[in-house]
Enzyme design. Structure first.
Site, PDB file in Angstrom:
ATOM      1  N   GLY A 237       2.642  -5.409  -0.126  1.00 18.60           N
ATOM      2  CA  GLY A 237       3.162  -4.988  -1.220  1.00 18.60           C
ATOM      3  C   GLY A 237       4.143  -4.055  -1.384  1.00 18.60           C
ATOM      4  CB  THR A 241       9.096 -10.472   2.187  1.00 20.86           C
ATOM      5  OG1 THR A 241       8.016 -10.411   2.805  1.00 20.86           O
ATOM      6  CG2 THR A 241      10.009 -11.344   2.273  1.00 20.86           C
ATOM      7  CD  GLU A 458     -17.814   7.532 -15.504  1.00 14.22           C
ATOM      8  OE1 GLU A 458     -17.005   8.106 -15.585  1.00 14.22           O
ATOM      9  OE2 GLU A 458     -18.385   6.332 -15.682  1.00 14.22           O
TER      10      GLU A 458
END
Length: 657
Positions: A237, A241, A458
């Site tokens: 990514g 290309t 958390e």
């Protein structure tokens, strides 16, 4: 006016195009019609045994023709045919040359004996004859399956030899031809270097290749040679290309594009044949470029898989590619570009100078490059005026170009889902949450006890990361389930080129703080910290076995960056060293776990306040932590230093003026 309409309507009438198969249809129809109208069943009638004996005894029969030793065709004398009993039995196609009756006699020997006896007893004068007749239509039906198979074979052979409507690349006789897609003057690539944001270093490298093709005399006049190949290496990514497409658009020369898997086929020798055909076409159209995407499909190191044997088709294809790349002369002006994210598995012979002279590393974009990539992908979107592109770049560390493109698209979809007229800043933040954390699941049923445990877990992460200098600063905490996680926290990690041991330890401590908070508040631990433990285990093992950051093991690494170890089934260390490694990993993890408990114990009241606020709001941000904890201690110390740097910079600028 009426005449014009008539002419136009006559022009619009489409006349059917001639098809050669029509001739086949006409011939078959004529043949069937001939067989039908020539059939004796249309001109003759079947006789019963008594009727046959009556006609025989009346001496009305002119001749009897025994057909195929099975049926007797009975011809009546011309004068007898005018009798009333025969007139009414004449068929619609009866003529003097056709039998008026036919008789299925059964056994031939008995029938001939009966005829002889009747002929002698009644002095009859008819003639007898035996003939063999063949019905072509019946024969066709007998051999119809074979005719069908032969026709089917001819049809497929015509298609496979290029006679069918399919493309030549898919035909059996063209199977050795290259599958490369050609971009030339007729089909140009519109992508240019302007469409490629970031990747400045990589663009400079490939820009020189374009210059080679456009004006080779500039380099060859000094004795230089045009490079034969360039290998684009980098994570998925990152734009390898896309960079190759930009080269095709800028060079304005024939560009052959294909994937490494296009060489692979089940037939032996096809891959090598396609390589030969590809380079032959490229040489005929030189100067030209060949681009092979995902070259690791055929370029994997040879001899690593002994199960395939010595005559491996993939290895034959690679051997042919090696020969072609080092076989054509430099005056042909053919350059090979290739891309892969698995350069570690490529064959050494493929990587050497003279084949791929240059290796261009296309890395993940940094902060500035991500901002440039955002500018490219934000152009098609209708954006809100208050959008801060720099902040978006800061919020997406580790994102590749493809990830950023996906983020922009997700933000547009989220805005459209809410029927907004433009894509706002919050839509991009929601898209980041969607990509990083997964889809929000507000309807997931969680008991109050579980929700409280998740909130403190958390809150433990958030508290420890706020108090540790090298831990990533918090951006957002939520206890709304996303994807597979029951709660999540988003941080803004510092982009570092190298990482020190203290930084890794602080990150491990913040990661273990979730489980530490459960232990401190409830005196129990749950299975919710599995992902945290996996992350910490990887970091601790890396410190000991890869980076040499452990005093007991010392300055040693057991990591092979090439991925081509000669001894794949043995450990590169002794059993005694393995025990030391396990012990050191355990010590590092336990030390950071105890450190997290100490930090949370010191800030227990603030931890409880934060968890309760999280239970109430479900989502909290950085400003909420500043309200509870105040500014981070080391940030307060760093602010005067930053102010001094700012004053010093202003003084320098004034001096320059």
């Amino acid at each position: 006016m009426g005449q014009d309409k008539k002419n136009n309507s006559s022009k619009n009438i489409k006349t059917p195009k001639f098809n050669f198969y029509w001739i086949y249809g006409i011939v078959i129809a004529l043949f069937i019609g001939y067989q039908f109208f020539n059939s004796e069943s249309m001109s003759s009638r079947n006789l019963s045994q008594n009727e046959f004996k009556t006609i025989l005894s009346d001496n009305d029969i002119d001749k009897i023709v025994i057909v195929n030793r099975d049926v007797a065709d009975i011809y009546i004398k011309s004068d007898a045919s005018e009798k009333e009993k025969h007139k009414k039995n004449k068929g619609s196609l009866y003529s003097a040359n056709t039998p008026m009756y036919y008789y299925d006699f059964g056994d031939l020997q008995n029938f001939e004996k009966e005829l002889e006896e009747s002929k002698t007893a009644n002095s009859l004068d008819f003639d007898t004859a035996n003939v063999e007749k063949t019905n072509i239509l019946e024969q066709i039906f007998v051999y119809l399956p074979f005719i069908f198979l032969i026709g089917l074979w001819i049809y497929f052979m015509r298609r496979m030899s290029g006679g069918g409507s399919g493309g030549g690349g898919g035909q059996i006789f063209n199977i050795g031809k290259s599958k490369a897609k050609l971009f030339d003057q007729d089909q140009k690539v519109k992508t240019s270097f302007k469409d490629v944001a970031g990747l400045e270093g990589a663009k400079e490298e490939v820009q020189e290749i374009v210059d080679f093709l456009k004006s080779p005399e500039k380099y060859t006049s000094l004795g230089g040679k045009i490079p034969k190949g360039a290998l684009l290496v980098g994570p998925p990514g990152t734009g390898k290309t896309l960079l190759a497409k930009a080269v095709a658009g800028e060079a304005e020369v024939p560009f052959f594009s294909l994937s490494g898997s296009d060489f692979v086929e089940m037939f032996v020798g096809v891959g090598a044949s396609r390589v030969r055909d590809l380079f032959k076409q490229a040489q005929q159209k030189s100067p030209s470029i060949i681009f092979i995407d995902e070259i690791d499909a055929i370029g994997r190191a040879r001899g690593k898989n002994n199960m395939t044997g010595g005559n491996d088709e993939r290895e034959n294809t690679l051997n042919q590619l090696l020969t072609e790349m080092d076989g054509f002369g430099t005056d042909t002006n053919v350059i090979v570009l290739a891309a892969t994210n698995r350069a570690d598995v490529l064959d050494k012979a493929l990587m050497r100078a003279g084949r791929f002279d240059r290796q261009i590393y296309v890395d993940l974009p940094d902060l500035k490059e991500r901002e440039e990539i955002f500018q490219v992908h934000l152009k098609p979107l209708k954006l809100d005026k208050g959008l801060d592109v720099e902040f978006l770049a800061q919020q997406t560390p580790g994102f590749s170009g493809a990830d950023i493109a996906n983020l922009c698209n997700e933000a547009a979809l989220i805005a459209a889902r809410s029927s907004k007229k433009s894509v706002e800043h919050q839509d991009f933040l929601d898209a980041v949450d969607r990509i990083v954390g997964g889809l929000e699941k507000k309807n997931k049923i969680i008991s109050p006890k579980e929700k409280k445990t998740i909130a403190f877990h958390e809150a433990g992460h958030a508290t420890a990361s706020w108090m540790l200098e090298h831990a990533a600063p918090l951006v957002k905490v939520t206890i709304v389930p996303r994807g597979q996680s029951l709660g999540a926290a988003w941080y803004l990690p510092e982009e570092r080129q190298i990482v020190q041991a203290e930084q890794m330890l602080d990150e491990m401590c913040a990661t273990l703080a979730g489980r530490a908070a459960e232990k401190l508040i409830f005196n129990k631990i749950s299975t919710g910290a599995l992902n945290d433990l996996e992350k910490v285990m990887r970091q601790a093992r890396a410190m000991v076995t890869i980076y040499g950051l452990n005093d007991k093991i010392g300055n040693l690494t057991y990591y092979d960056s090439t991925g081509q170890q000669d001894y794949n089934f043995t450990k590169p260390y002794s059993e005694q060293t393995a025990q030391v490694i396990d012990k050191e990993i355990s010590n590092i993890v336990e030390e950071q776990y105890q450190r997290a408990i100490d930090i949370l114990n010191t800030n227990k009241e603030k931890l409880i306040t934060l968890a309760e606020h999280l239970l109430e709001k479900e989502v909290i941000f950085k400003k909420d932590l500043e309200t509870i904890f105040g500014k981070r201690p080391f940030e307060i110390e760093a602010e005067p230093a930053k102010e001094d740097e700012k004053i010093e910079k202003e003084q320098k600028e004034e001096g320059n003026i």
